[in-house]
Design an enzyme around this catalytic site. Sequence first.
Site, short mmCIF file in Angstrom:
data_model
loop_
_atom_site.label_atom_id
_atom_site.label_comp_id
_atom_site.label_asym_id
_atom_site.label_seq_id
_atom_site.Cartn_x
_atom_site.Cartn_y
_atom_site.Cartn_z
N VAL A 96 0.82 -1.20 0.00
CA VAL A 96 0.00 0.00 0.00
C VAL A 96 0.86 1.26 0.00
CG1 VAL A 96 -1.72 1.31 1.30
CG2 VAL A 96 -1.93 -1.16 1.12
N GLU A 97 1.97 1.22 0.73
CA GLU A 97 2.82 2.41 0.86
C GLU A 97 3.64 2.70 -0.39
OE1 GLU A 97 3.10 4.70 3.09
OE2 GLU A 97 1.78 3.88 4.63
N SER A 98 4.25 1.67 -0.97
CA SER A 98 5.21 1.93 -2.05
C SER A 98 5.15 0.96 -3.21
CB SER A 98 6.63 1.91 -1.47
OG SER A 98 6.96 0.59 -1.05
#
Length: 209
Positions: A106-108
Amino acid sequence: MQKDTGKPFRSRLLIVVFALLLLLPGQAFADTDAEILECTDYIRQKARQRLAKYNVSRKVRVKRTHRKRRTLKGKRNPADRYHAIIMEASRKYKIHPDFIRAVIMVESSFNPRAKSKYAVGLMQLTKATAEDMGVKDRFNPRQSVLGGTKYLRALLLEFKDTTLALKGYNAGPQHIRNGRTDFKPETIEYPGKVFREFRRFQQLSRKGK
């Protein structure tokens, strides 16, 4: 009406487990698998509850899953590249590896050079968070994963709620401490995204992919 005592019991159990980690490091190392399993059950139950709350239809979930899987067709799963680092962080901080993978996705999307307005790296750490977690190079995959997982663990222990911990990870824990409820849509949707990715990685693990 019968009271639900499951959540307080799990919260107390997690606190006891982590207290033992500090007092009995040798024994804690021997019990790593059991503690990760306990964390797995806790997060899996939360995932089911929050998916129901966010009311994401099965049709949408399947469509998103298939789209992501097609991007990996014929290519190595990007999560595999960081398997050893993720497992190291999982054992060190007692967080299930698929939960770590979900946050990274989700972050990267597993891009170690990813940048946003204030954060960079696999787990999108800000300068302040990196300093608090002892991370010197936020672009270094190992430092990012270890630092981000350490941060997740601290938030889970503080808020004793997976959704609040994830909102704190996304928006900053000070907003949770201050009782803020008017979060941006990104923060409101963030826990649901992580839970969906967690379930997806769980399914891939069961299928041996």
